[in-house]
Design an enzyme around this catalytic site. Structure first.
Site, PDB file in Angstrom:
ATOM      1  N   GLU A  57      -3.314  -5.427   5.819  1.00 32.44           N
ATOM      2  CA  GLU A  57      -2.674  -4.123   5.622  1.00 32.44           C
ATOM      3  C   GLU A  57      -3.649  -2.979   5.854  1.00 32.44           C
ATOM      4  OE1 GLU A  57       0.367  -3.389   5.479  1.00 32.44           O
ATOM      5  OE2 GLU A  57       1.165  -5.396   5.223  1.00 32.44           O
ATOM      6  N   ASP A 104       5.677   3.144   5.111  1.00 27.60           N
ATOM      7  CA  ASP A 104       4.748   3.478   6.186  1.00 27.60           C
ATOM      8  C   ASP A 104       5.544   4.227   7.251  1.00 27.60           C
ATOM      9  OD1 ASP A 104       6.277   1.528   7.363  1.00 27.60           O
ATOM     10  OD2 ASP A 104       4.588   0.341   8.097  1.00 27.60           O
ATOM     11  N   TYR A 144       0.899   2.913  -0.338  1.00 22.15           N
ATOM     12  CA  TYR A 144       1.493   1.999   0.639  1.00 22.15           C
ATOM     13  C   TYR A 144       0.842   0.611   0.567  1.00 22.15           C
ATOM     14  CZ  TYR A 144       2.166  -0.679   4.751  1.00 22.15           C
ATOM     15  OH  TYR A 144       2.422  -1.742   5.550  1.00 22.15           O
TER      16      TYR A 144
END
Ligand code: SF4
Length: 350
Positions: free
Chosen positions: A28, A129, A111
């Site tokens: 991520e 996102d 996020y």
């Protein structure tokens, strides 16, 4: 309908299907600002080199940056490394299992925390996102730019309300995949979209107009002059201070040209101010243009001969005399790599 679509259309990525929070976290962080196709080989190399949080915490920052070299946005690598050290030193090596705990670590925002919490720990936490914001803006006909704070709050609320209990990880990834492959920024493929029946933008024919764009100021531009200072077959390189843009990376000394200053004078001044070394400035051999997220630069690179002085780390963290063949051992930013490529290129004829 979205989860049924995801069951057959999920994008294949090396970190998918693994509930390992460390792997999810690394992927991520790499995916912030970077496309999946670019990330994949970096991710595989990074995991081979630093297979778990302990290995990353034990690693030298130099090795982490070298493994990251070329991926850009180096503060991501520095933050990963710093967070791994915190996890090992203060949290018994356990990655926090809550969004709040995750957000306390360097480089983890809402996020990334939501992605780790939902995908790796199975918690009912949303993500937002660029892909998800685009899909939600269209489905719910949100007409203001997603980056505006009030709009962002609304989108986060929508992302949370939509979560099917117990399946947040799958659902979040499905939304991200839909945004990346179907509900694309331009020309969304509404015809094959599994949620077209509930999409308000599509019903109004506004899918191409949303999400609304923020007004963007033009990026400022700086002119940078750098010197490749040579002495007996070696070249002087220095390491940027750890904080700030490109912190911890190696580069050729140089800096911003002042108003009215010649480029050669700028190189001479910058080398002296940065390292306490006087250099004779020769030919310019490369001009490199590069855009960062908040500004653009044009870098003029000059050949230089060492004149006098003993290098000192005045406006840098460290310095070294290295042979050009040793450049590969150091992590340089992308623009400096292009200067290195120009150094290695045969001189133009004619
Ligand atoms: Fe996006 Fe079109 Fe699907 Fe709406 S119908 S979510 S605009 S792809």
């Amino acid at each position: 309908m979205l989860l049924a679509w995801f069951a057959t259309h999920e994008r294949q990525m090396p970190w998918r299907g693994s509930p390992d929070p460390y792997a999810v976290w690394v992927s991520e962080v790499m995916l912030q600002q970077t496309q999946v196709a670019t990330v994949t080989p970096y991710y595989e190399r990074f995991l081979r080199r630093f297979p778990d949080v302990g290995a990353l915490a034990r690693a030298r920052l130099d090795d982490v940056l070298k493994t990251w070299e070329g991926l850009g946005y180096y503060s991501r690598a520095r933050n990963l490394h710093a967070a791994a050290k915190t996890i090992v030193a203060d949290l018994d090596g356990e990655i926090p299992r809550t969004v709040e705990g995750l957000c306390e670590l360097p480089g983890i925002g809402r996020y990334t925390a939501g992605a780790i919490a939902s995908i790796a720990f199975g918690l009912d936490e949303p993500v937002l996102d660029g892909n998800v914001a685009r899909v939600l803006s269209r489905v719910f006909l949100v007409r203001t730019p997603p980056k505006e704070p009030r709009t962002a709050t609304r989108l986060w609320d929508l992302a949370r309300e939509l979560l099917p209990k117990g399946r947040a990880g799958e659902f979040n990834q499905a939304l991200m995949d839909l945004g990346a492959t179907v509900c694309t920024p331009r020309k969304p493929a509404c015809i094959v979209c599994p949620i077209a029946p509930v999409c308000r933008a599509r019903a109004k024919g506004l899918q191409d107009a949303l999400p609304a764009k923020s007004r963007r100021k033009p990026l400022p531009h700086h002119e940078i002059c750098v010197g490749v200072v040579r002495k007996k077959g070696r070249v002087l390189i220095d390491r940027r201070k750890p904080e700030g843009l490109l912190g911890g990376l190696w580069e050729f000394p140089g800096g911003k040209r002042r108003k009215g200053e010649s480029r050669e004078a700028c190189v001479r001044r910058e080398v002296l101010e940065e390292l306490g070394v006087r250099a004779r400035v020769g030919e310019r051999f490369a001009v490199v243009r590069h855009a960062y997220s908040h500004f653009r630069v044009t870098i003029h690179a000059f050949e230089c001969e060492f004149e006098s002085g003993r290098p000192r780390a005045i406006r840098c963290a460290a310095w070294k005399w290295v042979r050009p063949r040793e450049f590969v051992r150091f992590a340089f930013p992308a623009a400096n790599r292009r200067i290195i490529a120009a150094l290695a290129a045969p001189p133009a004829s004619g």
